[in-house]
Design a protein around this motif. Structure first.
Motif, PDB file in Angstrom:
ATOM      1  N   ASN A   1       0.797  -1.229   0.000  1.00 27.62           N
ATOM      2  CA  ASN A   1       0.000   0.000   0.000  1.00 27.62           C
ATOM      3  C   ASN A   1       0.828   1.278   0.000  1.00 27.62           C
ATOM      4  O   ASN A   1       0.347   2.328  -0.419  1.00 27.62           O
TER       5      ASN A   1
ATOM      6  N   HIS B   1      -1.138   2.400  -2.896  1.00 29.12           N
ATOM      7  CA  HIS B   1      -2.575   2.198  -3.098  1.00 29.12           C
ATOM      8  C   HIS B   1      -3.270   3.549  -3.262  1.00 29.12           C
ATOM      9  O   HIS B   1      -3.031   4.481  -2.481  1.00 29.12           O
TER      10      HIS B   1
ATOM     11  N   GLU C   1       0.144  -2.253  -5.184  1.00 31.24           N
ATOM     12  CA  GLU C   1      -1.077  -1.952  -5.895  1.00 31.24           C
ATOM     13  C   GLU C   1      -1.120  -0.464  -6.222  1.00 31.24           C
ATOM     14  O   GLU C   1      -0.851   0.370  -5.363  1.00 31.24           O
TER      15      GLU C   1
ATOM     16  N   HIS D   1      -5.756  -1.147  -9.271  1.00 34.37           N
ATOM     17  CA  HIS D   1      -7.048  -0.864  -8.641  1.00 34.37           C
ATOM     18  C   HIS D   1      -7.729   0.134  -9.579  1.00 34.37           C
ATOM     19  O   HIS D   1      -7.480   1.332  -9.522  1.00 34.37           O
TER      20      HIS D   1
END
Length: 257
Positions: free
Chosen positions: A39, A64, A94, A134
């Motif tokens: 993250n 993230h 991510e 994402h």
């Protein structure tokens, strides 16, 4: 029960006790490996340390999008860590765009997040690493544009949700999509599974994110993927053994495992 690979899990977000339990049970539940995403910098460092201890953990490093933007110094330190450890890193991730944050607060500008994502995409291209994304619903075409702009061939849209035309675009570009155990009870995800070619599909948990249906109240565990595989086989009317084989082959090929 055949072998599976969890293509997307936040292993560092589990407690130490939960981490030990998961890793001790991987062989019992025929989990061949975990693609562990990060993250932010602290998360990346923890994930890297976990991967050093257990070779079944395949680390990915990134930022993230569903959080406050990093400062210039934080981004510099994160990219520096990724550069230092890019040989250990299986993917950049991510990363993506803050869909849920913008739904809660429409005043949040997407532009600086796009700039951050483009920076990560450029680095991924330079390091020749896949990108773990994402990017759902109307954000997905924006991300496709950035990937196409920089001629990125390896992109993984995790826990994807979106329309048919975007799925066709993702598949046409040779990118991968993955689904979680919510495929057992979410009709939207079941429709997507019917549309996505099996050769473009992977399975994940996104743990420790919790699930409902038959998993209500349970700690999210990679063993849940076996139920996902059975559901995919049912939806696609294919032998479950063939689905196991193809999903593992897809993940190994994409992440070079």
């Amino acid at each position: 029960m055949k072998q599976v690979i969890d293509a997307h899990i936040h292993l560092d977000m589990y407690t130490n006790t939960q981490q030990r339990q998961l890793l001790q049970e991987l062989d019992e539940y025929h989990i061949e490996g975990l693609v562990a995403v990060s993250n932010h910098l602290s998360s990346a460092k923890q994930t890297w340390q976990l991967a050093k201890v257990d070779k079944r953990i395949q680390p990915a490093f990134g930022y993230h999008p569903e959080q406050q933007l990093p400062t210039a110094e934080e981004l510099y330190e994160l990219v520096g860590f990724m550069e230092q450890h890019h040989t250990d890193m299986k993917a950049v991730g991510e990363v993506g765009l803050p869909y849920y944050m913008r739904k809660e607060d429409p005043t949040i500008s997407i532009e600086p997040y796009k700039q951050l994502l483009e920076t990560m995409i450029i680095h991924a291209g330079n390091w020749n690493k896949p990108v773990v994304l994402h990017a759902i619903y109307e954000d997905a075409p924006i991300v496709c544009e950035l990937l196409e702009k920089h001629s990125i061939r390896q992109a993984h849209f995790h826990w994807f949700k979106g329309d048919k035309s975007t799925v066709r675009r993702i598949v046409g570009n040779g990118y991968m999509l993955s689904v979680t155990p919510d495929c057992l009870y979410e009709s939207e995800i079941q429709r997507l599974i019917r549309q996505i070619p099996l050769t473009s599909l992977m399975v994940e948990t996104d743990g420790p994110w919790p699930f409902e249906g038959p998993f209500h109240g349970l700690m999210t565990h990679p063993k849940m993927i076996h139920a996902s595989v059975a559901k995919i086989a049912e939806l696609k009317r294919l032998p479950v053994e063939a689905v196991y084989h193809q999903l593992v082959a897809n993940t190994k090929d994409f992440y070079q495992l």
